[in-house]
Write a protein that holds these residues in place. Structure first.
Motif, mmCIF file in Angstrom:
data_model
loop_
_atom_site.group_PDB
_atom_site.id
_atom_site.type_symbol
_atom_site.label_atom_id
_atom_site.label_comp_id
_atom_site.label_asym_id
_atom_site.label_seq_id
_atom_site.Cartn_x
_atom_site.Cartn_y
_atom_site.Cartn_z
ATOM 1 N N TYR A 224 0.828 -1.206 0.000
ATOM 2 C CA TYR A 224 0.000 0.000 0.000
ATOM 3 C C TYR A 224 0.865 1.259 0.000
ATOM 4 O O TYR A 224 0.694 2.151 -0.837
ATOM 5 C CB TYR A 224 -0.933 -0.013 1.214
ATOM 6 C CG TYR A 224 -1.785 1.234 1.320
ATOM 7 C CD1 TYR A 224 -2.911 1.400 0.522
ATOM 8 C CD2 TYR A 224 -1.445 2.256 2.210
ATOM 9 C CE1 TYR A 224 -3.685 2.549 0.602
ATOM 10 C CE2 TYR A 224 -2.220 3.408 2.301
ATOM 11 C CZ TYR A 224 -3.336 3.545 1.493
ATOM 12 O OH TYR A 224 -4.091 4.688 1.576
ATOM 13 N N PHE A 225 1.785 1.348 0.951
ATOM 14 C CA PHE A 225 2.557 2.584 1.097
ATOM 15 C C PHE A 225 3.590 2.776 -0.013
ATOM 16 O O PHE A 225 4.000 3.904 -0.286
ATOM 17 C CB PHE A 225 3.242 2.624 2.464
ATOM 18 C CG PHE A 225 2.305 2.885 3.601
ATOM 19 C CD1 PHE A 225 1.565 4.052 3.658
ATOM 20 C CD2 PHE A 225 2.152 1.949 4.627
ATOM 21 C CE1 PHE A 225 0.682 4.292 4.706
ATOM 22 C CE2 PHE A 225 1.285 2.179 5.680
ATOM 23 C CZ PHE A 225 0.540 3.352 5.723
ATOM 24 N N ASP A 229 3.616 8.651 -3.187
ATOM 25 C CA ASP A 229 4.695 9.567 -3.560
ATOM 26 C C ASP A 229 4.193 11.006 -3.617
ATOM 27 O O ASP A 229 4.776 11.863 -4.269
ATOM 28 C CB ASP A 229 5.318 9.167 -4.894
ATOM 29 C CG ASP A 229 4.318 9.203 -6.041
ATOM 30 O OD1 ASP A 229 3.137 9.505 -5.788
ATOM 31 O OD2 ASP A 229 4.718 8.939 -7.186
ATOM 32 N N ASP A 230 3.080 11.261 -2.906
ATOM 33 C CA ASP A 230 2.433 12.574 -2.970
ATOM 34 C C ASP A 230 2.868 13.487 -1.822
ATOM 35 O O ASP A 230 2.118 14.346 -1.367
ATOM 36 C CB ASP A 230 0.907 12.415 -2.944
ATOM 37 C CG ASP A 230 0.421 11.676 -1.700
ATOM 38 O OD1 ASP A 230 1.250 11.007 -1.044
ATOM 39 O OD2 ASP A 230 -0.787 11.760 -1.386
ATOM 40 N N LEU A 375 4.957 16.248 5.027
ATOM 41 C CA LEU A 375 6.106 17.014 4.554
ATOM 42 C C LEU A 375 7.418 16.287 4.852
ATOM 43 O O LEU A 375 7.668 15.887 5.995
ATOM 44 C CB LEU A 375 6.119 18.391 5.229
ATOM 45 C CG LEU A 375 7.321 19.295 4.963
ATOM 46 C CD1 LEU A 375 7.392 19.690 3.497
ATOM 47 C CD2 LEU A 375 7.252 20.539 5.853
ATOM 48 N N ILE A 376 8.247 16.162 3.819
ATOM 49 C CA ILE A 376 9.615 15.661 3.971
ATOM 50 C C ILE A 376 10.566 16.826 3.700
ATOM 51 O O ILE A 376 10.492 17.455 2.642
ATOM 52 C CB ILE A 376 9.918 14.511 2.994
ATOM 53 C CG1 ILE A 376 9.011 13.313 3.269
ATOM 54 C CG2 ILE A 376 11.387 14.091 3.100
ATOM 55 C CD1 ILE A 376 9.161 12.184 2.246
ATOM 56 N N ILE A 377 11.436 17.108 4.659
ATOM 57 C CA ILE A 377 12.444 18.153 4.488
ATOM 58 C C ILE A 377 13.787 17.477 4.334
ATOM 59 O O ILE A 377 14.293 16.841 5.270
ATOM 60 C CB ILE A 377 12.462 19.128 5.680
ATOM 61 C CG1 ILE A 377 11.084 19.764 5.855
ATOM 62 C CG2 ILE A 377 13.535 20.199 5.472
ATOM 63 C CD1 ILE A 377 10.927 20.542 7.134
ATOM 64 N N GLY A 382 18.769 11.886 -1.789
ATOM 65 C CA GLY A 382 17.832 12.266 -2.835
ATOM 66 C C GLY A 382 16.387 11.976 -2.486
ATOM 67 O O GLY A 382 16.077 11.197 -1.590
ATOM 68 N N LYS A 383 15.515 12.599 -3.234
ATOM 69 C CA LYS A 383 14.077 12.514 -2.979
ATOM 70 C C LYS A 383 13.574 11.077 -3.037
ATOM 71 O O LYS A 383 12.813 10.638 -2.168
ATOM 72 C CB LYS A 383 13.343 13.379 -4.003
ATOM 73 C CG LYS A 383 11.833 13.371 -3.871
ATOM 74 C CD LYS A 383 11.196 14.332 -4.873
ATOM 75 C CE LYS A 383 9.681 14.357 -4.736
ATOM 76 N NZ LYS A 383 9.054 15.300 -5.690
ATOM 77 N N GLU A 384 13.991 10.330 -4.058
ATOM 78 C CA GLU A 384 13.483 8.965 -4.238
ATOM 79 C C GLU A 384 13.789 8.092 -3.027
ATOM 80 O O GLU A 384 12.935 7.353 -2.529
ATOM 81 C CB GLU A 384 14.102 8.357 -5.502
ATOM 82 C CG GLU A 384 13.662 6.931 -5.775
ATOM 83 C CD GLU A 384 14.413 6.304 -6.951
ATOM 84 O OE1 GLU A 384 14.273 5.086 -7.136
ATOM 85 O OE2 GLU A 384 15.139 7.026 -7.654
#
Length: 719
Positions: A224-225, A229-230, A375-377, A382-384
Motif C-alpha cells: 500500500y505505502f 509519492d504525494d 512534509l519531507i524536508i 535524494g528525494k526517491e
C-alpha cells in the motif's frame, strides 16, 4: 628627556621621518599621557600612509581617551573603510555606548561578533550575555530569518565553556522564528483506508483513538505505502538560498531546520544542559575524530555520542524552536540497491510529532518528516530514497501497530542499546561500524552501553575484535525485522555510532582476531606458507555485478603475460566470503564468482599456482591479504581487506563515475592527507580514458592498460 627629544625631533625633521616612525613616537606619547601631541603625530602618520587602517585605529583610541567619542567613531569608521575588522567595530560600538546611542552600538557590536565571535566573548565578560542578546535582538527584528546567528554564537559560547550563557542565547532564537501560516496547509484529508487511519492515529499528540479490526501484515502495508509519492517536499539547501517563503505556509523556521542539521559537541552540550540546570554535563573529549573537512557534512558523531552518554537524542522543534529530547527509536530497512544499511529513525513530540532520519553510513542526518503536513524536508540524499524510507517507516509501524502504540505510550526510561551487523556492505561495516566502536572505546564510552544487538552481517565478529565487550552484553539477532521488534518488546532506545576514518589500530585488531580464527582452521597456515614463497603474489578480485565485463578473458591474459616475465608468480583470487550465519545472497554470489574463476583457471597453463579465497571466511581473506605483493580489481568493497586492512599497493579500475567519488579518487585529498585510512598506501588507477562505461555501472577496459599498472608496481617492489 626622551619625550622632549621626540618633540624636538618632530619639530626639526618631520619631513624625513617615515609613517612608521611617526606611529612609534605617537604611541610613546600616548602612553605618557601627552595625548594632544600624540594626535598630531598620528595625523602625520596618516598623511604619509593614509591606507593603513591601524593608524586610524590608534588615532581613534586616543580620541576615546580624551572622551572625544564622536571623533573616535569617525576614526574607527575610516579604519573599517580601509580594512573591515572586528576590533575596530568593537571599539566603535563602545564609543556609541558612551554617547548613549544604543541602537547604533547594537548594530556595530553585531558586526564585530559576526566578523569574530571572540569579541562577543569579550562583551559577555565585560558586561553580560544580555548585552549580546540585546544587539542581536535589535538586528534580527529587521530580518528574523537570520536567527541562525543566535544558534551559531551559542555554540561558540559553549565551546568556550560559557554554557549558561550559551543556553540563554540559544533560547532567544525561537523568538525570531517565522511562524506565519496560511489556511489549509495543516489539513490532511480524512483517512479512508485502514493503513492511513492507523498511521494518523500513531502520530497524534495527546492520545490514541480506539482501533477495531485486524491489523494489516507487513507485506500488505508495504504494497500500500509503496505507491505513496504525494509528499510535500522541501530541500534545506534551496531554502537557505532563496526559498524562505516556502516555509511560511508550514509555520516552520529556517533557522530551526539549519540547527537540526548541525552536528557538534558544543551544540549537544547546549541541548543536554538545558535539561540539567544544576549539574552541568560535559561530553567526553578524550578522543576527537580527525576527519578530513570533506566529510564534515556527513558527520553524526556528536549526535550519536550524546545518545550513548545520556540515553537521549536531542533536537529543536522545527516550529517553536523548543529544545526537545527523545528516547523513541525505530530501525527499519527498505528495498533499494542503495540501501546498504538500516536507517535509524527517531520520533519527537514538539508542537507537532516529527521524525528525524539518521543515516549511519556517510550521510549524517538525512531528513525530517512531519506527518501532519505530509512534509519531507531533505537534509541529505535524494528525494526517491527519502520517500522509500518514509514509506518503509509507515509499513513497519502500521503492521506492528499495537506494539508500536505501547512502546510510544511507555513513559519509563528506555534502555540504551547499540546495534551493529545489519548492513549489507562488508566495506561499510569495517569502515564505519567497527571504526565507530573503536571511537567509543577511545572515548572510554564502550563500557556505558548495557547491550549490543548484533545482526547476521557481523562480518568480523565485534566481540572478537573488541574483547572489551563482555559476551553477556551481546545479543544475536537474525535480521532487521527481529531487531525492530526486539526494540519494541523490550522498550529499548537504539543507536549506532559510526566513524569516517580508519586507524591502523583497527586494522591491527581485526588482523589479530583473524589470525586467531585462522589458526583454528586445519591446514590454513601451511597453505599460507606455500603462497608466501611466490613472487610476485598477485591478488585478483572478482566481481559479478558492477564490474569489468571482460574480466574472464582479461585476467587470463594478464596472468599469462606476468607469468612469462615473472616465473615465480602466484595468483590469489578473492571475492565474496562465507558468512558465519547462513546467507542465501552470499551463497549465490560465491557460486557465480567461483564459475568465473574456473573459466580463468581452465585457460591458464597447468603449472600456474592458484589460490582461491572465494567462499572462504573473511578471516582467511584478511590474513592472506597481508602476504600478497600487489592486488588488482574493480573498485568496491574489495578495498577492505587488501587496502584498508593490509594496506598493500595495487591497481583499481571501475566505471568512470567512481573516479570522481570522494573515497575512491586516490584515497587522498589534494593536499595529500588521507581521506579514509591512516597512512594509506595509495592505489594506482587505470587511466580514465581507458575505461568504456556500460549500463548498470558495468564497464570495459583493454586488459593491457591494467597490466601496465600492475607491472609498474611489481618492478618497483623488486628493485
Amino acid at each position: 628627556r626622551c619625550l622632549s627629544w621626540i618633540s624636538a625631533g618632530v619639530a626639526m625633521g618631520n619631513e624625513v621621518m617615515s609613517a612608521g616612525q611617526f606611529l612609534k613616537q605617537a604611541n610613546q606619547l600616548k602612553r605618557a599621557g601627552r595625548l594632544d601631541e600624540a594626535i598630531a603625530l598620528y595625523h602625520q602618520a596618516i598623511e604619509k600612509q593614509p591606507n593603513f587602517h591601524w593608524y586610524h585605529h590608534e588615532l581613534g583610541e586616543t580620541f576615546a581617551k580624551l572622551e572625544r567619542y564622536g571623533d573616535a567613531i569617525a576614526c574607527f569608521q575610516k579604519a573599517i573603510d580601509v580594512y573591515p575588522n572586528a576590533c575596530a567595530y568593537y571599539r566603535m560600538a563602545n564609543n556609541y555606548t558612551k554617547l548613549g546611542k544604543i541602537e547604533d552600538a547594537n548594530l556595530v557590536y553585531y558586526r564585530a561578533i559576526e566578523l569574530n565571535p571572540n569579541w562577543g566573548i569579550v562583551l559577555v565578560r565585560q558586561v553580560s550575555i544580555d548585552r549580546v542578546i540585546a544587539c542581536f535582538d535589535y538586528v534580527l527584528k529587521r530580518d528574523p530569518h537570520q536567527a541562525i546567528v543566535y544558534y551559531e554564537f551559542s555554540q561558540y559560547l559553549a565551546a568556550k565553556d560559557f554554557i549558561d550563557e550559551a543556553i540563554a542565547c540559544f533560547r532567544k532564537a525561537p523568538q525570531f522564528s517565522h511562524h506565519q501560516k496560511t489556511s489549509g496547509q495543516d489539513s490532511i484529508s480524512e483517512p479512508t483506508e485502514i493503513y492511513d487511519l492507523l498511521w494518523q492515529n500513531l502520530n497524534q499528540l495527546d492520545q490514541f483513538d480506539s482501533i477495531s479490526g485486524s491489523i494489516p501484515k507487513k507485506t500488505e502495508a508495504e504494497a500500500y505505502f509503496s505507491q505513496k509519492d504525494d509528499y510535500n517536499f522541501l530541500y534545506l539547501n534551496n531554502l537557505a538560498k532563496s526559498g524562505k517563503n516556502l516555509l511560511a505556509p508550514y509555520g516552520i523556521s529556517l533557522a530551526n531546520l539549519q540547527i537540526i542539521k548541525r552536528d557538534s559537541l558544543s551544540l549537544e552540550e547546549i541541548y543536554i544542559n538545558s535539561f540539567n540546570p544544576t549539574s552541568r554535563v560535559k561530553l567526553s573529549r578524550k578522543y576527537i575524530e580527525n576527519i578530513h573537512n570533506l566529510w564534515e557534512p556527513q558527520k553524526n558523531h556528536a549526535c550519536c555520542k550524546a545518545m550513548v552518554e545520556t540515553g537521549y537524542i536531542y533536537s529543536v522543534c522545527p516550529f517553536s524552536g523548543e529544545i526537545l529530547r527523545s528516547d523513541t527509536s525505530f530501525v527499519i530497512e527498505y528495498e533499494d540497491w542503495r540501501a546498504l544499511t538500516v536507517r535509524h529513525i527517531y520520533r519527537f513530540t514538539g508542537k507537532e510529532v516529527f521524525y528525524l532520519v539518521v543515516d549511519t553510513f556517510c550521510m549524517g542526518k538525512m531528513c525530517i518528516y512531519i506527518p501532519s503536513k505530509n512534509l519531507i524536508i531533505q537534509l541529505s540524499h535524494g528525494k526517491e530514497v527519502l520517500i522509500k524510507i518514509v514509506n518503509a517507516l509507515k509499513s513497519y509501524l502500521v503492521s506492528n501497530y499495537h506494539q508500536v502504540k505501547e512502546y510510544i505510550k511507555n513513559t519509563s526510561k528506555k534502555q540504551l542499546v547499540l546495534d551493529i551487523g545489519f548492513s549489507k556492505n562488508f566495506g561499510h561495516y569495517y569502515w564505519n561500524e567497527l571504526s565507530g566502536i573503536l571511537y567509543l572505546e577511545h572515548n572510554d564510552l564502550l563500557k556505558k552501553i548495557p547491550k549490543f544487538l548484533v545482526g547476521n552481517r557481523d562480518f568480523f565478529n565485534v566481540g572478537g575484535v573488541f574483547p572489551e565487550i563482555p559476551s553477556c552484553k551481546i545479543i544475536k539477532l537474525a535480521n532487521t525485522e527481529e531487531l525492530f521488534k526486539t526494540i519494541l518488546d523490550n522498550n529499548y532506545f537504539a543507536v549506532q555510532v559510526n566513524d569516517l576514518f580508519m586507524t591502523q589500530e583497527l586494522a591491527y585488531r581485526v588482523t589479530r582476531f583473524s589470525l586467531k580464527k585462522c589458526s583454528e582452521k586445519l591446514g590454513f597456515l601451511e597453505e599460507l606458507e606455500r603462497a608466501k614463497k611466490h613472487f610476485p603474489l598477485l591478488c585478483i578480485q572478482i566481481r559479478s555485478s558492477r564490474t569489468w565485463v571482460s574480466q574472464g578473458e582479461g585476467n587470463t591474459n594478464i596472468i599469462k603475460k606476468l607469468a612469462s616475465e615473472f616465473p615465480g608468480l602466484g595468483v590469489v583470487f578473492e571475492g565474496w566470503a562465507l558468512q558465519e550465519v547462513e546467507d542465501p545472497l552470499a551463497n549465490s554470489m560465491i557460486a557465480k564468482e567461483k564459475n568465473i574463476v574456473a573459466e580463468i583457471v581452465a585457460a591458464l597453463p597447468p603449472h600456474t599456482q592458484v589460490y582461491c579465497l572465494i567462499g572462504k571466511t573473511n578471516y582467511e581473506k584478511t590474513i592472506f591479504s597481508h602476504e600478497i605483493d600487489v592486488y588488482s580489481g574493480p573498485i568496491g568493497s574489495g578495498v577492505t581487506t587488501v587496502q584498508w586492512i593490509a594496506n598493500k599497493p595495487g591497481v583499481w579500475h571501475g566505471h568512470t563515475s567512481y573516479y570522481d567519488t570522494i573515497w575512491c579518487k586516490g584515497q587522498q585529498s589534494s593536499t595529500g592527507d588521507p581521506l579514509v585510512r591512516e597512512n594509506i598506501v595509495p592505489a594506482n588507477w587505470v587511466p580514465r580514458n581507458c575505461i568504456v562505461d556500460l549500463a548498470d555501472k558495468n564497464y570495459d577496459c583493454d586488459w593491457s592498460a591494467i597490466y601496465e599498472e600492475i607491472v609498474k608496481i611489481i618492478r618497483d617492489i623488486a628493485q
